[in-house]
Design a protein around this motif. Structure first.
Motif, PDB file in Angstrom:
ATOM      1  N   GLN A  14       0.841  -1.183   0.000  1.00 56.07           N
ATOM      2  CA  GLN A  14       0.000   0.000   0.000  1.00 56.07           C
ATOM      3  C   GLN A  14       0.888   1.249   0.000  1.00 56.07           C
ATOM      4  O   GLN A  14       2.009   1.211   0.466  1.00 56.07           O
ATOM      5  CB  GLN A  14      -0.903   0.029   1.230  1.00 56.07           C
ATOM      6  CG  GLN A  14      -1.816  -1.174   1.374  1.00 56.07           C
ATOM      7  CD  GLN A  14      -2.542  -1.165   2.709  1.00 56.07           C
ATOM      8  OE1 GLN A  14      -2.322  -0.297   3.550  1.00 56.07           O
ATOM      9  NE2 GLN A  14      -3.395  -2.147   2.893  1.00 56.07           N
ATOM     10  N   THR A  15       0.366   2.347  -0.529  1.00 61.71           N
ATOM     11  CA  THR A  15       1.110   3.603  -0.487  1.00 61.71           C
ATOM     12  C   THR A  15       0.145   4.749  -0.234  1.00 61.71           C
ATOM     13  O   THR A  15      -1.016   4.706  -0.638  1.00 61.71           O
ATOM     14  CB  THR A  15       1.871   3.882  -1.798  1.00 61.71           C
ATOM     15  OG1 THR A  15       0.926   4.108  -2.850  1.00 61.71           O
ATOM     16  CG2 THR A  15       2.787   2.725  -2.169  1.00 61.71           C
ATOM     17  N   HIS A  18      -0.939   6.321  -3.581  1.00 56.10           N
ATOM     18  CA  HIS A  18      -2.054   5.649  -4.257  1.00 56.10           C
ATOM     19  C   HIS A  18      -3.384   6.097  -3.660  1.00 56.10           C
ATOM     20  O   HIS A  18      -4.358   6.344  -4.401  1.00 56.10           O
ATOM     21  CB  HIS A  18      -1.902   4.136  -4.128  1.00 56.10           C
ATOM     22  CG  HIS A  18      -3.033   3.358  -4.732  1.00 56.10           C
ATOM     23  ND1 HIS A  18      -3.354   3.432  -6.067  1.00 56.10           N
ATOM     24  CD2 HIS A  18      -3.932   2.504  -4.178  1.00 56.10           C
ATOM     25  CE1 HIS A  18      -4.389   2.653  -6.325  1.00 56.10           C
ATOM     26  NE2 HIS A  18      -4.771   2.087  -5.198  1.00 56.10           N
ATOM     27  N   THR A  21      -4.171   9.469  -4.982  1.00 58.23           N
ATOM     28  CA  THR A  21      -4.629   9.395  -6.372  1.00 58.23           C
ATOM     29  C   THR A  21      -6.097   9.002  -6.448  1.00 58.23           C
ATOM     30  O   THR A  21      -6.879   9.591  -7.207  1.00 58.23           O
ATOM     31  CB  THR A  21      -3.786   8.381  -7.160  1.00 58.23           C
ATOM     32  OG1 THR A  21      -2.424   8.818  -7.190  1.00 58.23           O
ATOM     33  CG2 THR A  21      -4.283   8.248  -8.588  1.00 58.23           C
TER      34      THR A  21
END
Length: 210
Positions: A14-15, A18, A21
């Protein structure tokens, strides 16, 4: 007034980028991202996380707090309910990327308050229940993999742990197969396979991460 995205990143797949976004694609204009990396939502309350404490210091009346879903705030029923209600008392608006839900303390109508509070409780309970189910399934998959340690691991899964979690989250909310596939980038066949054989999907991930 500012719009802050809070991202809790619990796995290497996971980030926070992201999650930002996804929020921006949903139409949110994010002023700042506050993220806790590698933190469990089950065992660590929001106030006890380094950036979680910062979030409590930053948010003011009129600000908007954006989260991917309420499970980013935590996976403990009491903690999530208390957190959302505390922010609402401060005049903070909480919005979710998934389902586009909004929670605020502006309404004074008792019926609307009751519906809002019931939804908060339901979502918080769902977050904890899903976490507990994931933990049981993961434990089962790891145990199964350990029993076969040294044996052929089989074909590498076509999905990551994060994608598996996203699929299970979507299924638990009742999202459609096509929608989950579009959101994760996985094929419909893969979504069906995860849905129909969740223990084997978890075991496959476990075999390739041991």
């Amino acid at each position: 007034m500012q719009t802050i995205l809070y991202a809790r990143v619990s796995t290497a797949d996971q980030t926070s980028a992201h999650q930002r976004t996804l929020a921006e694609k949903a139409g949110f204009k994010i002023d700042e991202v506050v993220a806790d990396e590698g933190v469990s939502g089950i065992t660590t309350c929001l106030r006890d996380r380094p950036q979680g404490r910062r979030l409590f210091d930053m948010l003011r009346s009129g600000d908007t707090l954006v989260v991917r879903w309420v499970d980013r705030l935590g996976r403990n029923y009491v903690d999530v309910c208390d957190t959302i209600r505390e922010f609402m008392r401060r005049g903070v608006i909480i919005r979710t990327v998934i389902n586009g839900l909004t929670f605020d303390g502006a309404t004074t109508d008792p019926m609307q308050q009751a519906v809002r509070d019931a939804l908060i409780g339901f979502m918080a309970a769902t977050a904890q229940a899903q976490a507990e189910a994931n933990r049981i399934t993961q434990r089962s998959g790891i145990d199964h993999a350990k029993e076969r340690e040294g044996a052929y691991r089989g074909r590498k899964p076509s999905f990551t742990k994060a994608e598996l979690d996203a699929v299970r989250d979507g299924l638990s909310r009742g999202d459609g197969i096509s929608g989950i596939a579009a959101g994760t980038g996985l094929s419909r066949q893969t979504i069906y396979r995860i849905r129909d054989t969740p223990a084997e999907a978890e075991a496959a991930i476990a075999r390739w991460t041991l």
